[in-house]
Design a protein around this motif. Structure first.
Motif, short mmCIF file in Angstrom:
data_model
loop_
_atom_site.label_atom_id
_atom_site.label_comp_id
_atom_site.label_asym_id
_atom_site.label_seq_id
_atom_site.Cartn_x
_atom_site.Cartn_y
_atom_site.Cartn_z
N ASN A 217 -19.94 -26.43 8.31
CA ASN A 217 -19.41 -27.16 7.17
C ASN A 217 -20.39 -28.27 6.83
O ASN A 217 -21.55 -28.24 7.26
N ASN A 218 -19.94 -29.25 6.06
CA ASN A 218 -20.80 -30.40 5.71
C ASN A 218 -20.15 -31.71 6.15
O ASN A 218 -20.31 -32.74 5.49
N LEU B 172 -11.75 -28.94 29.05
CA LEU B 172 -12.77 -28.41 28.14
C LEU B 172 -13.66 -27.38 28.83
O LEU B 172 -14.18 -27.62 29.92
N GLN B 173 -13.82 -26.22 28.17
CA GLN B 173 -14.69 -25.16 28.70
C GLN B 173 -15.92 -24.92 27.84
O GLN B 173 -16.90 -24.36 28.33
N ALA B 174 -15.88 -25.32 26.59
CA ALA B 174 -17.04 -25.18 25.72
C ALA B 174 -17.13 -26.38 24.80
O ALA B 174 -16.18 -26.70 24.08
N LEU B 175 -18.28 -27.06 24.81
CA LEU B 175 -18.55 -28.18 23.93
C LEU B 175 -19.82 -27.84 23.16
O LEU B 175 -20.91 -27.79 23.74
N ASP B 176 -19.69 -27.59 21.87
CA ASP B 176 -20.82 -27.19 21.03
C ASP B 176 -20.99 -28.21 19.90
O ASP B 176 -20.24 -28.21 18.92
N LEU C 147 -18.20 -27.99 16.91
CA LEU C 147 -18.49 -28.80 15.73
C LEU C 147 -19.93 -28.60 15.27
O LEU C 147 -20.49 -29.44 14.56
N ALA C 148 -20.54 -27.49 15.65
CA ALA C 148 -21.95 -27.23 15.37
C ALA C 148 -22.20 -27.01 13.88
O ALA C 148 -21.28 -26.73 13.11
N TYR C 149 -23.47 -27.16 13.49
CA TYR C 149 -23.91 -26.92 12.12
C TYR C 149 -23.13 -27.76 11.12
O TYR C 149 -22.50 -27.26 10.20
#
Length: 804
Positions: free
Chosen positions: A397-398, A437-441, A418-420
Motif C-alpha cells: 500500500n502507500n 509473533l511468528q512473522a514480522l515483515d 507491513l512490507a512495501y
C-alpha cells in the motif's frame, strides 16, 4: 469336496422329491434329472472355489510381482506380502469381507510405486475400495478398471497419471478422488455416466477442459465437488447450491453468476469461485445459503457494491473478496457476522485513508488489505485495537508515517506484515512485547535507526524480514535468544559492525513453536497467502525457486502449513548420513550492508541453514572450515575480503546448487574436491587473483564458462585453452600448432637477428646490415599477419575461453 457335493445334492433332492414322486411312471426322466442336478452342483462348487480368498491371494501375488518388477529399489510394504502369513487378509493394506473369504479393499497409498498401473484389478470380483494415492504412477488408467463394478471408493490422487478420463463402468462409485494428476480432455465421457451413487468427486489439479454447465445435473446424490485448478471454460453449473461444498477455483469459467443459482433451499457450506473470469455484481440471493461458512470470490472481475445481505449469514467465518473491483463502501451489516474470522479485501483499488469500519471488526482473527492504495497512517482506522487479530497484512500500500507502537497491544498477533509501504522512523521497541509473533515483515519501507534488542524477546519468531530499509548500527546480540528464528533477512540496509557470535544461536530450538501450530486449528486459507509465502521463502534462490512454476493455491497452502508445523517440503543433506531427509530449512541473508570482521566459527552450529548469503559486505579473514558442516544449497559470499585457502569442507556440501566466492582475496590452490559437487548449477570463483592451481579437465568444474573463472591469472585450465583453439582455428588442430611453432621459432629467430644487428652495427659493415634487414623483412610480415588474424578471431568469437 465330495462330502459337500453329497450334502448339497441331498438338499436339492429333498426340494425335488415331490415332483419326482409324481413322475414314477418315468424312471429314465428321474435319472436324467439327478445327473443334471449333480452337474449343476459341481459347477456351483467349482465356481465358488474359483472366486475365493485363495484366488484373490494368487492375484495379489501377481500384483506384488508386477510392482516389484517395476520398482526394483524403493518398495513399499507390499513386498512383505506372503512372508509372515499366507492369509492375505492379514497382509498390510489388504481388507477382507466379514467372513474373511474375499478381498474387498486394497490400500497401496504412499508405497513408492512408479510405472504403469496394474491391469487386472477386475479379477478381484468383490473389490470395493482401491487406494493408489501418493505414488508416481504414470500412463493412462487401464480400461480393465471399468470392470470393477463393485467399486465404491477409488483414490488415484497425487500421481502423474494422464490421458482422457473414461470410467463409465464404475456405476457403484460413491467417492472418487483423481486430484493432482495430469488427466486432460473433457470429463463428459464419465459424467453423468457414473453419477448414480456418487457423493464425493475431486477432480482438482489436472488439465481437464471443456464446459461444465450441464455435466452434473444427473448427479442427484452429489454433495462434494472439487473442480479447482483445471482449464474448464464456459458458464458455471447452476445446480451447485444443492451441494455442501463446491469449488471451481483457478479455472477459466466466465460470465455472471445467475441469481437463480442460489435457490431458497441452498445447502452450501463452502463456495469457492476464486481465480476465474466471473463478472458483474454478486447476486443478493446468496443470502439464501444460511449455512454458508466460507465464501471465496477472490480473483475475478466482480464489481459493484459488496452485498449488504451477506451480513445475514450468521454462520459465515471466511469472506474472501480480494482482487476484484468492488466499491469502497464496507457494509455495516458485516459487523453482525459474529463468527467472521477472516476478511480479505486485498487488491480492490481502495484508496485514501483506511476505512474506520475496520477498527470495529472485533471478532476478526485475520485481516488482509494488501495491494490497495491506502495512504497516511494507521491510527485513524483503529485497526490497532483489534486485539483478537492473529494476522494483519497491510503490505503493498502507500501507508506512511511512523509505525504505531500501539500495535504491541494486539497481544494475539502471530503474523504482522507491513512490507512495501512508506513507513518512516524507527522500529518501535514495544514490538518485542508481541510474545506470540511468528512473522514480522517490515521490509521495503523507509525505516531508520537500529534493530531493537527487544526483538530478542520473541521466542516464537520464525521470520524476521527487515530488508531494503535504511537501518544502521550493529546486529544486537539479543537476536540469538530467538530460539525459533529460522528465516532472517536483513539485506540491503546500512548495518555495520561484526557478525555477532550470538547470532549463530538463532533457530536452535523451534520445536515448541511447531508443536503449538500442530495443535491449533488451521485457518481458512486465502489466495493472498501465496503472495506472502513467495516472499518469505525468497524464491529467487534455490531450493525455493521451483515453487514458482507449481504454486497453485492448494500447493501454496500445503507448503505454508508444512512450514508452520515444522515439516520439510524438500530434501536436505544431513551431515554423516548418505540419505537425504525432508527437513525444515531456513536462510540467513545479510547481503548489501557494511559488516566487517571475521565470520565466527560457531556458524557451523546453524544446522537449519540451506541458504547463506553474505555478499557485498566487508568481511575479512578466513572462511571458517565449519561452514562445511551446514546442509547448504546456496552459499554466496561474493564481494567481500575473505582470504586464505578455500575450505576443503565446501566440497562435502553434496546438496550445493549455487556457489559464489567471487571478488574476494582467496589464495592457495583451487580445491579439486569442488569437482564432486554434481548438483552445482551456478558457480563463480572469479577475481580471486592470488588463487592458483589447475581446474580439472573433466567433471563438474569443467562444465562452467570462463565467466566463472575470470580475473584469476594463476589458474590453469587445459580445457579452456583447447576450447579456444577449437573455436579460433579454421584450419584444424594441426594448422594451429603449425602456426604456433612457426610463430615461436619466428619470434626466436627475430630476436637473434636483432641481437646480430646490434652487434654488427658497432662495426657498421654495409654487407652485414643489408643481409640482416633482408632476413627480417619476411618474418615481420608473418608475425604481423598472425597478430591480425588472432585479433580478428577474438572479435568474431565474442566469448573466448581465456582466463584473465
Amino acid at each position: 469336496m465330495f462330502h459337500l457335493i453329497v450334502c448339497a445334492l441331498s438338499q436339492r433332492l429333498k426340494f425335488s422329491d415331490r415332483n419326482m414322486l409324481e413322475d414314477k411312471a418315468n424312471p429314465r426322466c428321474s435319472t436324467l434329472i439327478l445327473v443334471f442336478l449333480l452337474l449343476v452342483l459341481i459347477t456351483d462348487v467349482i465356481s465358488v472355489s474359483g472366486n475365493s480368498v485363495n484366488t484373490d491371494r494368487k492375484i495379489l501375488l501377481n500384483l506384488k510381482s508386477f510392482l516389484e518388477k517395476q520398482n526394483r529399489v524403493n518398495r513399499g510394504r507390499y513386498s512383505e506380502w506372503n512372508q509372515g502369513s499366507s492369509n492375505p487378509c492379514k497382509w498390510h493394506g489388504i481388507s477382507c469381507s466379514p467372513d474373511m473369504q474375499r478381498v474387498t479393499g486394497i490400500d497401496l497409498s504412499d508405497s513408492k510405486i512408479s510405472g504403469e498401473m496394474f491391469n487386472n484389478f477386475s479379477a478381484f470380483t468383490q473389490l470395493q475400495r482401491l487406494d493408489l494415492s501418493r505414488n508416481t504412477l504414470k500412463g493412462v488408467v487401464p480400461d480393465d478398471l471399468n470392470s470393477c463394478h463393485s467399486l465404491v471408493y477409488l483414490n488415484l490422487s497425487h500421481n502423474i497419471l494422464g490421458g482422457e478420463l473414461k470410467l463409465t463402468g464404475l456405476t457403484s462409485l460413491q467417492k472418487l478422488d483423481l486430484s493432482t494428476n495430469r488427466f486432460h480432455g473433457e470429463v463428459s465421457f464419465s459424467f453423468p455416466a457414473i453419477c448414480n451413487r456418487l457423493v464425493v468427486a475431486n477432480l482438482s489439479m489436472n488439465h481437464f477442459s471443456g464446459r461444465i454447465d450441464k455435466l452434473f445435473d444427473g448427479c442427484l446424490n452429489l454433495q462434494y465437488l472439487d473442480l479447482s485448478s483445471n482449464k474448464f471454460t464456459g458458464n458455471i453449473w447452476t445446480g451447485f447450491s444443492r451441494l455442501v461444498e463446491f469449488s471451481v477455483s483457478e479455472n477459466l469459467v466466465t460470465g455472471p453468476v445467475p441469481a437463480s443459482s442460489f435457490s431458497e433451499n441452498c445447502t452450501l457450506k463452502s463456495l469457492d469461485l476464486s481465480v476465474n473470469k466471473f463478472r458483474g455484481e454478486v447476486p443478493r440471493e446468496i443470502s439464501n445459503c444460511k449455512n454458508l461458512v466460507m465464501l471465496n470470490l477472490w480473483g475475478n472481475k466482480f464489481s459493484g457494491p459488496i452485498p449488504s445481505e451477506l451480513g445475514s449469514i450468521s454462520t459465515l467465518e471466511g469472506l474472501l473478496l480480494g482482487d476484484n473491483s468492488f466499491s469502497r463502501v464496507i457494509p455495516e451489516s458485516l459487523l453482525n457476522l459474529r463468527n467472521l474470522a477472516i476478511l480479505d479485501l486485498s487488491m480492490n483499488k481502495f484508496g485514501g485513508e483506511m476505512q474506520e469500519v475496520f477498527g470495529r471488526f472485533k471478532q476478526l482473527k485475520s485481516l488482509v488489505l494488501q495491494g490497495n492504495s491506502y495512504t497516511d497512517g494507521l491510527s485513524s482506522s483503529g485497526v490497532h485495537k483489534l486485539t483478537n487479530l492473529s494476522r494483519l497484512d497491510l503490505s503493498y500500500n502507500n501507508f506512511s508515517g511512523p509505525l504505531l507502537a500501539e500495535i504491541s497491544q494486539m497481544v494475539g498477533l502471530k503474523f504482522l506484515v507491513l512490507a512495501y509501504n512508506q513507513f518512516t522512523g524507527a522500529i518501535p521497541p514495544e514490538y518485542g512485547d508481541l510474545s506470540q509473533l511468528q512473522a514480522l515483515d517490515l521490509s521495503f519501507n523507509r525505516l531508520v535507526g537500529s534493530i531493537p534488542p527487544s526483538i530478542g524477546n520473541l521466542r516464537s519468531l520464525l521470520w524476521l524480514m527487515l530488508a531494503n530499509n535504511s537501518l544502521t548500527g550493529e546486529i544486537p546480540g539479543e537476536l540469538g535468544n530467538c530460539r525459533s528464528l529460522l528465516w532472517l533477512n536483513l539485506a540491503n540496509n546500512q548495518l555495520s559492525g561484526r557478525f555477532p557470535h550470538e547470532l549463530t544461536n538463532i533457530g536452535r530450538n523451534p520445536t515448541p513453536t511447531f508443536e503449538s501450530n500442530r495443535k491449533s486449528n488451521p485457518m481458512i486459507s486465502s489466495p493472498s497467502n501465496c503472495l506472502v509465502t513467495k516472499r518469505l521463502l525468497t524464491i529467487d534462490y534455490s531450493p525455493f525457486g521451483f515453487i514458482y512454476t507449481i504454486l497453485t493455491r492448494k500447493i501454496c497452502r500445503n507448503i505454508w502449513d508444512q512450514l508452520l508445523q515444522g515439516y520439510g517440503f524438500f530434501q536436505v543433506c544431513v551431515k554423516g548420513s548418505p540419505v537425504r531427509k525432508y527437513r525444515v530449512s531456513g536462510y540467513l541473508q545479510l547481503s548489501g550492508n557494511r559488516f566487517s570482521g571475521e565470520v565466527p566459527s560457531g556458524i557451523g552450529k546453524m544446522q537449519h541453514l540451506s541458504v547463506l548469503h553474505l555478499s557485498y559486505n566487508q568481511f575479512t579473514g578466513k572462511l571458517p572450515t565449519e561452514i562445511g558442516n551446514l546442509p547448504l544449497v546456496v552459499l554466496n559470499i561474493s564481494s567481500n575480503k575473505f582470504s586464505g585457502q578455500i575450505p576443503m569442507g565446501i566440497g562435502n556440501l553434496n546438496c550445493l546448487q549455487n556457489l559464489d566466492l567471487s571478488q574476494n582475496e582467496f589464495s592457495g590452490t583451487f580445491p579439486g574436491n569442488l569437482n564432486s559437487l554434481n548438483e552445482l548449477c551456478k558457480f563463480n570463483i572469479s577475481f580471486n587473483p592470488q588463487m592458483g592451481g589447475k581446474i580439472p579437465d573433466i567433471g563438474q568444474s569443467a562444465t562452467f564458462e570462463e565467466e566463472s573463472y575470470l580475473g584469476n591469472p594463476l589458474l590453469q585450465s587445459r580445457v579452456f585453452k583447447w576450447q579456444e583453439v577449437e573455436n579460433g582455428s579454421k584450419s584444424g588442430e594441426e594448422g594451429f600448432w603449425w602456426k604456433a611453432v612457426l610463430m615461436e621459432h619466428g619470434c626466436g629467430l627475430t630476436w637473434g637477428m636483432v641481437m646480430l644487428y646490434v652487434c654488427v652495427k658497432r662495426f657498421d659493415p654495409k654487407w652485414a646490415m643489408n643481409k640482416v634487414e633482408a632476413m627480417l623483412r619476411p618474418l615481420n610480415k608473418i608475425n604481423a599477419s598472425s597478430s591480425r588474424g588472432g585479433r580478428g578471431r577474438g572479435r568474431g568469437r565474442g566469448r573466448g575461453r581465456r582466463i584473465y
